[in-house]
Design a protein around this motif. Structure first.
Motif, PDB file in Angstrom:
ATOM      1  N   LEU A 163       0.824  -1.211   0.000  1.00 10.07           N
ATOM      2  CA  LEU A 163       0.000   0.000   0.000  1.00 10.07           C
ATOM      3  C   LEU A 163       0.858   1.262   0.000  1.00 10.07           C
ATOM      4  CD1 LEU A 163      -2.759  -1.098   2.534  1.00 10.07           C
ATOM      5  CD2 LEU A 163      -3.066  -0.691   0.075  1.00 10.07           C
ATOM      6  N   LEU A 164       1.947   1.242   0.765  1.00 10.90           N
ATOM      7  CA  LEU A 164       2.849   2.407   0.800  1.00 10.90           C
ATOM      8  C   LEU A 164       3.518   2.620  -0.549  1.00 10.90           C
ATOM      9  CD1 LEU A 164       4.401   1.864   4.340  1.00 10.90           C
ATOM     10  CD2 LEU A 164       3.007   3.818   3.616  1.00 10.90           C
ATOM     11  N   PHE A 165       3.821   1.513  -1.223  1.00 17.40           N
ATOM     12  CA  PHE A 165       4.361   1.640  -2.579  1.00 17.40           C
ATOM     13  C   PHE A 165       3.330   2.285  -3.495  1.00 17.40           C
ATOM     14  CE2 PHE A 165       4.600  -0.134  -6.892  1.00 17.40           C
ATOM     15  CZ  PHE A 165       5.825   0.398  -7.277  1.00 17.40           C
ATOM     16  N   GLN A 166       2.065   1.892  -3.352  1.00 21.06           N
ATOM     17  CA  GLN A 166       1.015   2.507  -4.177  1.00 21.06           C
ATOM     18  C   GLN A 166       0.880   3.992  -3.896  1.00 21.06           C
ATOM     19  OE1 GLN A 166      -2.909   0.993  -4.493  1.00 21.06           O
ATOM     20  NE2 GLN A 166      -2.293  -0.914  -5.472  1.00 21.06           N
ATOM     21  N   VAL A 167       1.021   4.385  -2.622  1.00 23.46           N
ATOM     22  CA  VAL A 167       0.960   5.805  -2.287  1.00 23.46           C
ATOM     23  C   VAL A 167       2.023   6.566  -3.069  1.00 23.46           C
ATOM     24  CG1 VAL A 167       1.242   7.526  -0.459  1.00 23.46           C
ATOM     25  CG2 VAL A 167       0.029   5.389   0.022  1.00 23.46           C
ATOM     26  N   PHE A 168       3.241   6.011  -3.087  1.00 23.87           N
ATOM     27  CA  PHE A 168       4.345   6.690  -3.774  1.00 23.87           C
ATOM     28  C   PHE A 168       4.154   6.713  -5.285  1.00 23.87           C
ATOM     29  CE2 PHE A 168       8.404   6.147  -6.075  1.00 23.87           C
ATOM     30  CZ  PHE A 168       8.949   7.404  -5.834  1.00 23.87           C
ATOM     31  N   VAL A 169       3.903   5.543  -5.854  1.00 16.99           N
ATOM     32  CA  VAL A 169       3.861   5.455  -7.313  1.00 16.99           C
ATOM     33  C   VAL A 169       2.680   6.225  -7.884  1.00 16.99           C
ATOM     34  CG1 VAL A 169       2.470   3.352  -7.573  1.00 16.99           C
ATOM     35  CG2 VAL A 169       4.299   3.821  -9.207  1.00 16.99           C
ATOM     36  N   SER A 170       1.619   6.381  -7.083  1.00 21.55           N
ATOM     37  CA  SER A 170       0.460   7.115  -7.574  1.00 21.55           C
ATOM     38  C   SER A 170       0.654   8.632  -7.495  1.00 21.55           C
ATOM     39  CB  SER A 170      -0.804   6.711  -6.806  1.00 21.55           C
ATOM     40  OG  SER A 170      -0.646   6.926  -5.415  1.00 21.55           O
ATOM     41  N   THR A 171       1.780   9.071  -6.909  1.00 18.53           N
ATOM     42  CA  THR A 171       2.102  10.502  -6.946  1.00 18.53           C
ATOM     43  C   THR A 171       2.801  10.875  -8.248  1.00 18.53           C
ATOM     44  OG1 THR A 171       4.259  10.180  -5.899  1.00 18.53           O
ATOM     45  CG2 THR A 171       2.393  10.577  -4.443  1.00 18.53           C
ATOM     46  N   LEU A 172       3.228   9.871  -8.997  1.00 21.44           N
ATOM     47  CA  LEU A 172       3.916  10.110 -10.268  1.00 21.44           C
ATOM     48  C   LEU A 172       2.887  10.196 -11.397  1.00 21.44           C
ATOM     49  CD1 LEU A 172       6.756   7.475  -9.703  1.00 21.44           C
ATOM     50  CD2 LEU A 172       6.751   9.901  -9.054  1.00 21.44           C
ATOM     51  N   ASP A 173       3.371  10.340 -12.608  1.00 22.50           N
ATOM     52  CA  ASP A 173       2.462  10.402 -13.753  1.00 22.50           C
ATOM     53  C   ASP A 173       1.734   9.070 -13.920  1.00 22.50           C
ATOM     54  OD1 ASP A 173       3.204  12.977 -14.308  1.00 22.50           O
ATOM     55  OD2 ASP A 173       4.799  12.396 -15.685  1.00 22.50           O
ATOM     56  N   MET A 174       0.401   9.152 -14.002  1.00 21.02           N
ATOM     57  CA  MET A 174      -0.410   7.953 -14.107  1.00 21.02           C
ATOM     58  C   MET A 174      -0.649   7.575 -15.571  1.00 21.02           C
ATOM     59  SD  MET A 174      -1.339   6.651 -11.202  1.00 21.02           S
ATOM     60  CE  MET A 174       0.416   6.870 -10.927  1.00 21.02           C
ATOM     61  N   PRO A 175      -0.611   6.268 -15.888  1.00 24.13           N
ATOM     62  CA  PRO A 175      -1.019   5.833 -17.226  1.00 24.13           C
ATOM     63  C   PRO A 175      -2.475   6.237 -17.484  1.00 24.13           C
ATOM     64  CG  PRO A 175       0.080   4.056 -16.044  1.00 24.13           C
ATOM     65  CD  PRO A 175      -0.147   5.143 -15.053  1.00 24.13           C
ATOM     66  N   GLU A 176      -2.805   6.503 -18.712  1.00 22.07           N
ATOM     67  CA  GLU A 176      -4.143   6.974 -19.071  1.00 22.07           C
ATOM     68  C   GLU A 176      -5.215   5.973 -18.655  1.00 22.07           C
ATOM     69  OE1 GLU A 176      -6.930   9.541 -20.132  1.00 22.07           O
ATOM     70  OE2 GLU A 176      -4.782   9.939 -20.142  1.00 22.07           O
ATOM     71  N   GLU A 177      -4.936   4.686 -18.827  1.00 20.79           N
ATOM     72  CA  GLU A 177      -5.940   3.680 -18.487  1.00 20.79           C
ATOM     73  C   GLU A 177      -6.226   3.648 -16.983  1.00 20.79           C
ATOM     74  OE1 GLU A 177      -4.461  -0.122 -19.689  1.00 20.79           O
ATOM     75  OE2 GLU A 177      -2.409   0.401 -19.176  1.00 20.79           O
ATOM     76  N   VAL A 178      -5.212   3.971 -16.161  1.00 18.54           N
ATOM     77  CA  VAL A 178      -5.419   4.023 -14.714  1.00 18.54           C
ATOM     78  C   VAL A 178      -6.288   5.223 -14.353  1.00 18.54           C
ATOM     79  CG1 VAL A 178      -4.288   4.268 -12.466  1.00 18.54           C
ATOM     80  CG2 VAL A 178      -3.261   2.815 -14.223  1.00 18.54           C
ATOM     81  N   ASN A 179      -5.986   6.367 -14.975  1.00 16.83           N
ATOM     82  CA  ASN A 179      -6.794   7.567 -14.721  1.00 16.83           C
ATOM     83  C   ASN A 179      -8.258   7.357 -15.114  1.00 16.83           C
ATOM     84  OD1 ASN A 179      -4.882   9.319 -13.575  1.00 16.83           O
ATOM     85  ND2 ASN A 179      -4.045   9.829 -15.583  1.00 16.83           N
ATOM     86  N   THR A 180      -8.455   6.712 -16.249  1.00 15.27           N
ATOM     87  CA  THR A 180      -9.824   6.439 -16.710  1.00 15.27           C
ATOM     88  C   THR A 180     -10.552   5.535 -15.738  1.00 15.27           C
ATOM     89  OG1 THR A 180      -9.112   6.661 -19.006  1.00 15.27           O
ATOM     90  CG2 THR A 180     -11.196   5.530 -18.614  1.00 15.27           C
ATOM     91  N   PHE A 181      -9.870   4.490 -15.301  1.00 16.94           N
ATOM     92  CA  PHE A 181     -10.461   3.563 -14.346  1.00 16.94           C
ATOM     93  C   PHE A 181     -10.833   4.289 -13.051  1.00 16.94           C
ATOM     94  CE2 PHE A 181      -9.402   0.898 -10.579  1.00 16.94           C
ATOM     95  CZ  PHE A 181     -10.520   0.083 -10.600  1.00 16.94           C
TER      96      PHE A 181
END
Length: 595
Positions: free
Chosen positions: A170-188
């Protein structure tokens, strides 16, 4: 953070389990336990059918809930992955199914490892189900499931057992989601927001999930501390994420040491695989917990990982690695490994960053703390050469540590290295003498101790006695008298102290110039240098320094004139013998120089 390809394998025990009697849709999955392996490809269809019935607002009865549990216990991977695919946002129907699964410790225990694999693979996890479907699954879909389960008033026991791995993911997700998100992730995520009124940013949702897990783990003091210190907000920014990870580690160390050690070991495994994306936050956490007793058996692995980051181009990584090295250097069992890094550390001492230098000096001092380690001649010479400029650094912490380390070098150098080291020790006497007058008491004390050690090392008994008696100006006179051939060299070393921002050091330099002027009065170039230096200080910002410079200048000029006047009664009556020569010294100058 995990393998990107996973092929589900149902256990042999599961394949032989009693077949769930799923005929609620007018069809049966199996009619006999031996038919389980033949009907495995039908599991995804039945999971989708269950979900669709709940979507249509059909009320779930006890039989349906029991069928969900039995099917999950028999085919955990197929059930979990299919449910993530057909309801990635975890809608109301999926929530009912997941909470039903969470009610059985056995079902959760079988599902959770694969759920964690999905959670750890950002942004998508590739996995196959028994019907041949290889559609990738969003890691965020797994986070949604974890969030819904954590909203229950109770937490499944396997969640507690897997909490270190779950927290790291979960902490890794917190970090990686502060970076540029792939378009498909943003759409989801936009779809999730529209359906479920979730937070606007992915990383805030991940932080909410982390906090919910800590609440179930009863880490209430940690939650309060992180809130008071704005740790959660710091965690949300990519540039400050590693600071927040360090803060989290410190607070966990105080409130939940066992959990902290488990997370650290998990991160140690990730760092050993050289994960480039999250190594800075992982390193920040690890460094804070190296002193935990549970981490001692992993010290060798930690040292290997930290050593790799010493030459990093990133200042943050270098500093974190050095902070870890400071802790590890206190462990006698790692002495040989630390010693192997000596050359790398000495190269880093050239760094202009005071924090880096302080950390390196601390490592060297820790290494020598038991005083059982003798320093080889080449290492002693290298250290002495590197340390001398640090004695005059404008950072008092650097000064104190470099002076202390220089003293350790003098005391612990091997016998065959003492003679080559004498030259460096001789050069250090004057800087150490000046810093005995430092405004910073710690610097002054360290300088006096090192000066005494230097006098002993050089076997200069008079100097040693004067340091012990705390007679600094007699020390300066004896130093110049014994080193008359190097008086001009001492003068050059004293020159920078005339421009010191510290008034006590400027005063000491002016007085030293007055004493040196007596020994260099026949050397016109050096005499003119002294006059000019003192003349410049007659306009010093300090009235006391200005007055002293004027007085010293007048007296030196008086002595200079008297030395060419054989009939000067006053000078003859106050001459003193230095070595085998008589030097005229006016009483007023002698008094001024010795005060």
């Amino acid at each position: 953070m995990a393998n990107t390809d996973t092929t589900p394998t149902q256990s042999t025990a599961n394949m032989k389990a009693s077949a769930p009697n799923l005929d609620i849709f007018g069809e049966r999955l199996v009619s006999h336990p031996n038919e389980l392996s033949m009907c495995l490809h039908q599991v995804p269809d039945f999971v989708r059918n269950m979900h669709q019935r709940l979507v249509s607002n059909a009320p779930p009865d006890d039989r349906m809930l029991m069928d969900i549990l039995r099917l999950t216990e028999a085919y955990p991977t197929d059930v979990m992955v299919t449910l993530l695919r057909c309801a990635p946002s975890c809608d109301r129907a999926a929530t009912i199914m997941w909470r039903t699964i969470a009610s059985s410790g056995m079902a959760v225990d079988k599902v959770l490892p694969t759920l964690l694999c999905v959670l750890e693979n950002w942004p998508l996890h590739r996995v196959s189900t028994s019907d041949g479907d290889k559609t990738r699954v969003f890691a965020l879909a797994a986070t949604r499931v974890v969030w819904e389960i954590l909203r229950l008033p109770w937490c499944p026991a396997p969640f507690m057992e897997y909490s270190p791995r779950l927290l790291v993911a979960l902490l890794f997700q917190v970090f990686v989601s502060t970076l540029d998100m792939p378009e498909e992730v943003n759409t989801f995520w936009k779809e999730c927001q529209e359906q479920l009124n979730l937070p606007t940013s992915i990383n805030r949702f991940a932080v909410q999930t982390v906090r919910a897990l800590f609440r179930h783990l009863r880490c209430l003091d940690l939650l309060v501390a992180m809130e008071c210190k704005r740790g959660w907000d710091t965690l949300l920014c990519a540039d400050t994420h590693h600071y927040a990870m360090g803060l989290l580690a410190r607070e966990m160390h105080h409130t939940s040491n066992a959990l902290c050690s488990c997370i650290a070991l998990r991160l140690l495994g990730l760092l050993s695989r050289q994960e480039p994306l999250w190594d800075l936050p992982a390193l920040a956490f690890l460094v804070e917990v190296l002193e935990c007793p549970d981490m001692r058996e992993w010290s060798d692995s930690a040292l290997e990982i930290i050593s790799r980051h010493l030459q990093s181009k990133s200042r943050e990584r270098r500093c974190l690695a050095l902070r870890g090295l400071v802790v590890l250097s206190k462990d006698p069992s790692l002495a040989e490994g630390i010693r192997s890094l000596t050359q790398s550390l000495m190269g880093l001492l050239q760094d202009a960053d005071a924090e880096v230098v302080v950390l390196i000096l601390s490592v060297f001092l820790n290494e020598l703390q038991d005083r059982a380690t003798l320093i080889s001649s080449p290492t002693a010479l290298q250290l002495a050469e590197v340390l001398q400029p640090l004695i005059d650094k404008d950072n008092s912490h650097v000064q104190v540590l470099s002076i202390q380390l220089f003293r350790e070098v003098m005391e612990l150098v091997m016998d065959n290295g003492k003679k080559p080291l004498k030259k460096h020790v001789s050069k250090s006497l004057l800087p150490l003498f000046f810093h005995c007058h430092d405004e910073n008491w710690c610097v002054a004390e360290a300088s006096q101790e090192a000066l005494l050690c230097g006098a002993k090392f050089l076997k200069r008994r008079k100097l040693k006695q004067l340091v012990e008696k705390e007679q600094p100006w007699k020390f300066a006179e004896v130093l110049l008298a014994e080193d008359r051939s190097r008086a001009a060299e001492h003068l050059r070393r004293a020159r920078p102290y005339l421009q010191s921002p510290q008034e006590p050091l400027r005063e000491a330099a002016v007085r030293f110039m007055g004493i040196a002027g007596r020994y260099l009065r026949k050397q016109q170039e050096e005499t003119q240098f002294i006059y000019k230096a003192l003349q410049d200080l007659t306009d010093d910002i300090s009235p006391a320094i200005s007055s002293l410079a004027i007085q010293t200048l007048q007296l030196l000029r008086g002595v200079q004139r008297a030395s060419y006047s054989p009939g000067c009664r006053r000078c003859k009556t106050t001459s003193r013998r230095v070595g085998d020569r008589k030097l005229p010294l006016c009483g007023s100058l002698r008094t001024s120089m010795n005060n």
